[in-house]
Structure formats: C-alpha cells, structure tokens
Write a protein that holds these residues in place. Sequence first.
Motif: not given
Length: 406
Positions: A14-17, A196-197, A337-348
């Motif tokens: 989940v993103s910081h915001e 979201a949570p 392996m999920g793709t949902m959420g606040d993940l960037s390409r570099s995370d992947v």
Amino acid sequence: MTKELLFIPGPVAVSHEVLAAQARPLIDHRGPQFTRLLQNVTQRLQPIFGTTQEVVILGCSGTGGLEAGVTNLFSPGDKLLACPVGVFGQRLVRIARAFGCQVEEVQTKAGAALDERELASRLRNDVEGSIRGILLTHNETSTGVENDMAAISAAIGEHPALRLVDSVSGLGASEFKMDDWDFDVVVSASQKVLAAPPGLSMIAVSERAWTLIQNSQTPRFYFDLRKAREFAQDGQTPWTPPVSVVFALEVALSRYEEQGPQNVWRRHEAYAGAIAAAVEAIGLQLFSQPGAHSRTVVAIETPQTVDAQRLLQTLRQSWGVVLSPGQQELQGKIIRMGTMGDLSRSDVIGALGALEKTLFDQHQGTNLGAGVEAATRSFSASDAAKRDDGPKSDSKVGAQTTAAFR
Ligand code: PMP
C-alpha cells in the motif's frame, strides 16, 4: 526490520499516501464528514464495477461480502449452480451449503478457466427453471486463472437465475461491466487491486436483486444488505465502520483515478506478462492454461527438484521478497506471485532477479539472468504496444492488450 516487498496476491503493498490517510484523527461515523466520505467513496466505486446501481461497503474481508451475497440472495433449499475453478470458488460453495442451499457444481480442471459452453449446456437442460442462482468467480487467486466474464454472461443468456460473482481479486484490474453483463451481486475487497488495507468489502447489487433481497428466508443480521442500504441512504453504515480504512480507500481511489483505469489495467497485464516471460526463460511453467492466465496473480509450477517451501523461505529471509505458496492440494506444487498493489517495475525486476537466483542456487536453471532479461524485454514490448494503441475506447484497449498477454 528488513523491508519486505509484498508480492502475495493480497493484502498488497500500500502506498505511503494511502497508509498516511489512516493516521488521520477519527471522525464521528454518524456525523456529516463521514456521510460525505461514504457517499464519495461508494459513488466512485460504481464505474469500477460498471454499474449505476448503489454500491455498499461492509466492515469485513471479502469472505464476509460473499456471505452477505449468499444470505441476502438465497434461501435454504434453493438450487444453485456453482462454477468453482479453485479454492475460492469452493469457498463460495461451502458458504452456500452452510446456509442450506443445494449446490451443484460444474467441474473444471485446476488451472483451467470455466468452459462457458458447459455452463450454457447445463442451463439449457434446466427447462423448468429450477436453478435459482449461479455462483461465479471472476479471478481465481488459488490457481492464477481469470474467467472471461463477458463470455460467461453471454452463456447464461436469458436464464432467470440470480448471478453472484466473486471479484475479490479481479475488480479494477480490467474492464468490468456489471450492468451490461447482467450480474446481480458482485463482491470485492479493499486489499486487492485498489491497494488499500484490508477491512472493507465492497458489494454492488442489481436492481432486481435489491427487490428479491426482501424475499430471502435466510437468517442474517450483521450482513443484512437491507440494513446496509437503509443506512447508506443517510450516508451511514448500520454498524461502526473501520473509519480509518475508509479514509485509506478514498485516497486509494484517487490514485486509481489519477493513473486512469486503462493504465491500471495495462500495468497489471504488463507485470503479469513480464513475470510469465521470466518464468518461461528460467525453464519453469505457468500453472494456468493458455488463454486463462490471470493478470493479478501468476501461478508458477515448481519442479519436483525444487522445495517450494524452502524457496519461499529463502526469498523472504535473504531477499525480503514475499510470494505465496500453493493452497490445499497445490501446496508444494506451485508458488504464486501477485501483481497488485503499489509495486514498481523495478520491484518486479528485483523480485524476479531474487527468484531466479534462489532457483539457480537450488539447481534450477542454468542461464542465470535469462529471467530478468526476458522480463525487461516484455516490459519494452508492452510499452511499444501502448504507443501503438493510439486513442481508443476503454473496452477496445482492454480487449487488445488482454489478447496480447492471454
Ligand atoms: N475470493 C477470492 C477470489 C480471493 O482471492 C479471496 C482472498 N484471497 C477471497 C475470496 C477471500 O477474501 P478475504 O481473504 O478478504 O476474506
């Protein structure tokens, strides 16, 4: 504490915001501020469901939403036709049986999507119209399978049964047209695509279902959708809601809208495509069948030479990368392996690098780096596809990019 990259198919990163929204001072859930908040959130959920009907939120996880769907639509003794394609579809069957419904199942091999022709043929045989409800899963998280909901809707056609859809891990990641597809109750949850949570289930109900809900003979109290609707009219929930999660959901919806639905759909598809490309380059196989791949969770077969539990443990402990195991009979046979959420390409890319290295150390794969390379190429290809797309309607873009990946 080591930072963990959450690649499980929910709850998601989940993103910081969105996280920060939960730190706001609490407000009176019977006051005007909460009314504005609730009305705002539920209205903004409507286009994501593809409905002009009311959406209600319940303070519970997705399973609670599914229980609400079953108990409000159906009565003990009702004949239901279920179309499970994995563990979560089976859970829906268990909920319906727990409340006294008679459930018949359309069988599907694990890893495959529902064959809508089988559903159509079973419904054609129901000449007397005795099937009262159809239980469907949009995206089956346990096997990494996405059903084609438009095709399923067409297969059901004019049959009068009420259609209950579990879209807990699907909603928001592709175009969903609840009204056009004639679904009656669609259930989702806050901790998946919307990032979201956990703590909220969102439920959209068709006009005819709102009427029929009055007739259900199933005992219900906390999950009585009539109460939820009555209170929603005054901008409230019947019981104390998880106010902080509603704050978070509001910000999560803003992020979703700022990115734009088409870009969110593309992102999930691009991440799933990159993971699939890496899997193939490493010499592993997807568990889901071609044409049935989910864009929110990728199920990867683990070869017999690889100890799945050890693999996941090393990934978590040495790399801070968290993936999910297979469930029930798929435990030890797949990882997810999920793709949902606040993940960037570099995370992947980072997570795939860690996966590839850990597999290499466990004697799987000989060409270290091939997985990451395939994933980066896949990302470049999806960028090129996006550039070539040009201005098109949402549905066309969705259909095109889906075809490319699936
Ligand atoms: N259905 C599906 C398709 C799911 O993925 C999940 C959660 N993984 C559920 C139902 C249950 O949701 P929850 O864990 O929020 O109760």
